[in-house]
Design a protein around this motif. Structure first.
Motif, short mmCIF file in Angstrom:
data_model
loop_
_atom_site.label_atom_id
_atom_site.label_comp_id
_atom_site.label_asym_id
_atom_site.label_seq_id
_atom_site.Cartn_x
_atom_site.Cartn_y
_atom_site.Cartn_z
N ALA A 30 -1.54 -8.46 -7.53
CA ALA A 30 -2.23 -7.15 -7.20
C ALA A 30 -1.21 -6.10 -7.08
CB ALA A 30 -3.46 -7.06 -6.64
N THR A 31 -1.48 -4.64 -7.18
CA THR A 31 -0.75 -3.39 -6.74
C THR A 31 -1.56 -2.66 -6.06
OG1 THR A 31 0.93 -4.00 -8.74
CG2 THR A 31 0.84 -1.66 -7.68
N ILE A 32 -1.05 -1.98 -5.04
CA ILE A 32 -1.39 -1.06 -4.43
C ILE A 32 -0.72 0.27 -4.51
CG2 ILE A 32 -2.29 0.01 -2.19
CD1 ILE A 32 -2.75 -2.85 -1.35
N GLU A 33 -1.17 1.42 -5.02
CA GLU A 33 -0.48 2.67 -5.24
C GLU A 33 -1.18 3.87 -4.78
OE1 GLU A 33 0.41 2.47 -9.34
OE2 GLU A 33 -1.55 3.26 -9.83
N GLY A 34 -0.71 4.85 -4.58
CA GLY A 34 -1.29 6.30 -4.48
C GLY A 34 -0.43 7.27 -3.95
N THR A 35 -0.78 8.15 -3.08
CA THR A 35 0.00 9.18 -2.52
C THR A 35 -0.48 9.27 -1.09
OG1 THR A 35 -1.93 10.91 -3.07
CG2 THR A 35 -0.01 10.57 -4.87
N VAL A 36 0.75 10.08 -0.35
CA VAL A 36 0.49 10.54 1.07
C VAL A 36 0.87 11.89 1.15
CG1 VAL A 36 1.38 10.08 3.46
CG2 VAL A 36 1.07 8.26 1.80
#
Length: 365
Positions: A30-36
């Protein structure tokens, strides 16, 4: 971990195929992605750290505040985001496939008690009226960057580091954008001595870094500080038994921006269409015998660029008495370039001693 039991039963071929597909699906990652981003302004935070609690995996955000953590097993994780000057944010997420987890960090309002170097002396943090960011020795060492300038990336708000990718060339450092007076590069002060850059500074010798970012810096150093000031204090010997510190780090660099090139057939198609639109015939070589089959397709990016290794090794010896203290350190840095036949080597030697004779103190660095 799920366990499978096997029985001596003859399965039809269709059931065996289904069991194989099910076991293959269990091996998917699985992959976790996003923005901060800054929770008050919505601006991206480059260099923020995103990590999974209890796991030795994590990532740093890019210039747009984006991150990606891949290659993890599906399940429920606690994801933590942190950045200098902001409160940490923690989210618990269930991960299956690709999951987007965005963070909005809130600036920290905790009162600090550290002593800050402000150019003309030292003040307690709460008494400083100008804009000052402080970076400790542990923050610099944890980054593992080959140069002090690169170690500043993501360590202070309003400070941007643009790496050139050329070994031995100092990165561009900008504090709160571009200025119009003199150079846009900040003024570097190391142990009270002005320097043009930080290439010769061993990161293992740094005790603390203060970044002066507003007009108060110009009141101390004049127009030379129009781009801000970076104050660096190096480590000194401490009273006590002789202490030997040895650290070594190894890393790899590779080009991260590649061009999507056309194949020979795609090039012929685009070039022919372009010339037809201009009323011109296609190039004569397109009609030559053996074209394009006899012409090899070469991605010159693969032929020209290569992965590059760097190694940073340091040894330091320190100790002394209450009246005489000393620290000696030696460092060796080697950095290959992503372009063949390029690279950089640096040998560094630092000697720092302090002597107290009655009411007088003598220091050498």
């Amino acid at each position: 971990m799920s366990k499978s039991r096997y029985y001596s039963v003859a399965f039809p071929p269709l059931l065996l195929l289904f069991a194989f597909m099910a076991s293959s699906g269990m091996a998917q990652t699985a992959t976790i992605e996003g923005t901060v981003v800054d929770g008050s302004t919505g601006d991206p935070l480059p260099g923020a750290n995103v990590a999974i609690e209890g796991q030795n995996v994590g990532a740093s955000t890019d210039q747009n505040g984006r991150y990606s953590i891949s290659g993890i097993d599906p399940g429920v994780y606690t994801v933590q985001a942190s950045f200098v000057g902001y409160d940490e944010e923690v989210q618990e997420v269930e991960v299956e496939g690709t999951v987007t987890v965005d963070f909005e960090l809130v600036p920290s309002e905790q009162a600090l008690e550290e002593v800050v170097v402000v150019g003309y002396g030292e003040q307690r943090q709460e008494q400083v009226t100008g804009s000052v960011s402080q970076v400790g020795a542990s923050d610099v060492e944890d980054v593992g960057a080959p140069s002090a300038s690169e170690a500043l990336q993501g360590q202070a708000s309003g400070l941007m580091v643009h790496r050139t990718g050329v070994p031995g060339k100092s990165p561009e450092v900008r504090i709160r954008g571009l200025t119009t007076l003199n150079s846009n590069e900040p003024l570097y002060i190391v142990d009270g001595v002005e320097r043009d850059d930080l290439l010769g500074i061993n990161t293992s010798d740094i005790e603390s870094i203060e970044v002066l970012k507003d007009a108060s810096a110009a009141s101390i150093y004049g127009s030379r500080a129009s781009g801000g000031v970076v104050l660096i204090s190096t480590k000194s010997g401490q009273a006590g038994e002789i202490q030997v510190d040895v650290n070594s780090s190894v890393g790899m660099k590779n080009p991260h921006q590649r061009l999507d090139l056309l194949s020979t057939e795609q090039y012929m198609e685009v070039n022919t269409e372009l010339r037809q639109n201009a009323g011109s015939p296609p190039p004569a070589r397109f009609n030559e015998e053996g074209f394009p089959e006899s012409f090899p397709e070469t991605d010159w990016q693969d032929a020209y660029f290569e992965n590059a290794m760097y190694s940073n090794n340091n040894v330091a010896v320190s100790g002394g008495t209450e009246d005489a203290r000393a620290r000696v350190s030696f460092g060796y840095l080697t950095e290959e370039g992503t372009i063949p036949e390029t690279g950089y080597e640096r040998y560094s030697l630092s000697v720092n001693s302090d002597f107290d004779v009655g009411r007088f103190q003598f220091s050498e660095n």
